[in-house]
Structure formats: structure tokens, C-alpha cells
Write a protein that holds these residues in place. Sequence first.
Motif, mmCIF file in Angstrom:
data_model
loop_
_atom_site.group_PDB
_atom_site.id
_atom_site.type_symbol
_atom_site.label_atom_id
_atom_site.label_comp_id
_atom_site.label_asym_id
_atom_site.label_seq_id
_atom_site.Cartn_x
_atom_site.Cartn_y
_atom_site.Cartn_z
ATOM 1 N N ILE A 42 1.026 -1.265 -0.090
ATOM 2 C CA ILE A 42 0.020 -0.034 -0.001
ATOM 3 C C ILE A 42 0.933 1.483 0.099
ATOM 4 O O ILE A 42 0.615 2.172 -0.951
ATOM 5 C CB ILE A 42 -0.907 -0.125 1.065
ATOM 6 N N GLY A 43 1.861 1.091 0.800
ATOM 7 C CA GLY A 43 2.942 2.458 0.776
ATOM 8 C C GLY A 43 3.529 2.575 -0.441
ATOM 9 O O GLY A 43 3.800 3.906 -0.772
ATOM 10 N N VAL A 44 4.118 1.457 -0.963
ATOM 11 C CA VAL A 44 4.667 1.716 -2.226
ATOM 12 C C VAL A 44 3.886 2.454 -3.468
ATOM 13 O O VAL A 44 4.312 3.071 -3.885
ATOM 14 C CB VAL A 44 5.417 0.339 -2.768
ATOM 15 N N ALA A 45 2.751 1.754 -3.447
ATOM 16 C CA ALA A 45 1.845 2.124 -4.487
ATOM 17 C C ALA A 45 1.141 3.695 -4.275
ATOM 18 O O ALA A 45 1.053 4.501 -5.047
ATOM 19 C CB ALA A 45 0.323 1.435 -4.579
ATOM 20 N N SER A 46 1.114 4.081 -3.054
ATOM 21 C CA SER A 46 0.592 5.376 -2.593
ATOM 22 C C SER A 46 1.568 6.473 -2.897
ATOM 23 O O SER A 46 1.535 7.488 -3.541
ATOM 24 C CB SER A 46 0.073 5.330 -1.313
ATOM 25 N N LEU A 47 2.864 6.154 -2.262
ATOM 26 C CA LEU A 47 3.842 6.925 -2.619
ATOM 27 C C LEU A 47 4.505 7.108 -4.071
ATOM 28 O O LEU A 47 4.790 8.015 -4.500
ATOM 29 C CB LEU A 47 5.029 6.597 -1.569
ATOM 30 N N GLY A 48 4.501 5.797 -4.635
ATOM 31 C CA GLY A 48 4.861 6.012 -6.077
ATOM 32 C C GLY A 48 3.932 6.695 -6.841
ATOM 33 O O GLY A 48 4.343 7.657 -7.810
ATOM 34 N N THR A 49 2.528 6.655 -6.711
ATOM 35 C CA THR A 49 1.537 7.504 -7.392
ATOM 36 C C THR A 49 1.654 8.911 -6.772
ATOM 37 O O THR A 49 1.447 9.784 -7.775
ATOM 38 C CB THR A 49 0.053 6.834 -6.917
ATOM 39 N N GLY A 50 1.944 9.087 -5.819
ATOM 40 C CA GLY A 50 1.958 10.651 -5.390
ATOM 41 C C GLY A 50 3.482 11.109 -5.953
ATOM 42 O O GLY A 50 3.209 12.077 -6.262
ATOM 43 N N TYR A 51 4.377 10.526 -5.973
ATOM 44 C CA TYR A 51 5.464 11.360 -6.601
ATOM 45 C C TYR A 51 5.284 11.403 -8.062
ATOM 46 O O TYR A 51 5.744 12.239 -8.650
ATOM 47 C CB TYR A 51 6.786 10.305 -6.312
#
Length: 222
Positions: free
Chosen positions: A98-107
Motif C-alpha cells: 500500500i505504501g509503495v503504491a501510494s507514494l509511487g503514485t504521489g511522486y
Amino acid sequence: MVFKRRDRRPIWKIAVGVLYPRGGWGRAAQYVKHRLRRLPDTPEKISRGIAAGVFTSFTPFYGLHFIIAAIIARLMRGNILASLLGTFFGNPLTYIPIGVASLGTGYLMIGRPFNAALFGIGERTDDNFCGLGCRFGNAFNDIWHNLRAIFTPEKADWHGLIDFYVEVFYPYMIGGILPGAICALASYYMSVPLIAAYQKRRRSALRAKLDQLKKKTTSSRD
């Protein structure tokens, strides 16, 4: 008090129970599924509650997920208890994806390259690289230091907290919207037919038991 535990659990046992429930996450998942199926509400309202809980799991407001899920479920006219159970989608087994998907999308949304080394994935860019745990630690150190600074001659320093907001919290917050919405919609459309089928089967089973009870009562009278 009648429902108070006689043997108070130490804090470390409570923490272990949050990270790894008694009986394992498989048993916890079965419990959540069982509770969701038995909720006294329509499949649509229960599924909207589940969707609210799943979406909330993609937000960086850890510790407030239950409250946020309940508010979203209320706004969506979903089942609030289902929303609380739906937050179990976010657990120690799924936090990293979840963190990788959220941060990756945010960046990606803010036009900056995402460094997976924040989660210990891939190679570090330099020896002084500060990962996710490091940034969390710096933020909490700043909060603690600045609280002390109110009552001491020390000067407040917000560098660690600002760095955490810019590098982690803000990208996570805006980046979690898209994958959270996708997973919430998927959970809704998957839950509606499953819950509807279960409730129909359960009603049929209860009706069959009631008919058997009536037959027994009639035969006993005869």
C-alpha cells in the motif's frame, strides 16, 4: 466490572496482538469475513462500508483509520461497522504494498522520481540516505524537541518534520487517492454479490429450520 479482564495484558502483548493477532492473520481474516456476512443490513450498504474502510487504508492517517472510515461510510450511507472491519485491509502484510503504491503514485503526480529505497527496496542513492523509518524518527524527534523547547531555552527546529511532510506525508496523501479508489471500487463490486448470495442462503436455511420446527410442533400435537 462484569466485562473487565481479570488478568490485565501487558503493553507488549497488546502491541504483538496488533502486529500479529492470536491465531494468525488467516484466522483474523476469517473472523472479519464472518462478521461482515452476519451484519444486519443490505448488501449495498455493507459493501459501501467495506469500500470506505479499504479506501481509508490508503491514507497516511495511521491511528485515525477507524474514525476516518466511519466518517466516509456515514457520508456514503454505508454500514459503519463494515467500514471499521474494512480497515483490516491495511495490516502488517499489506502496509508495504500500500505504501509503495501510494507514494509511487504521489511522486508521479507531483512530477518527482520515486526512490523505492525509502522502503528498503533497491539500492540507496548515497551513504547518508534517510529511509522511511529514519524520516519518521526525525519527525517525532522534532515534535518532542519542540515541545521541550517551550519550557527550556532550546530553540525549536522543524527541519525533520518538514522533510517528513514533503518527502513522505504529502505524496502519500495525494497518491493514495487513486489506488485507494480503485481497490475500494473493486471491493464494492466484489462484495455485493457475495454478501447477497450469503444472506439469501442464510435466509433459506433459517426458513428451512423454521419449517422443520413447525412440522415437529404439529406432529407433537397430533
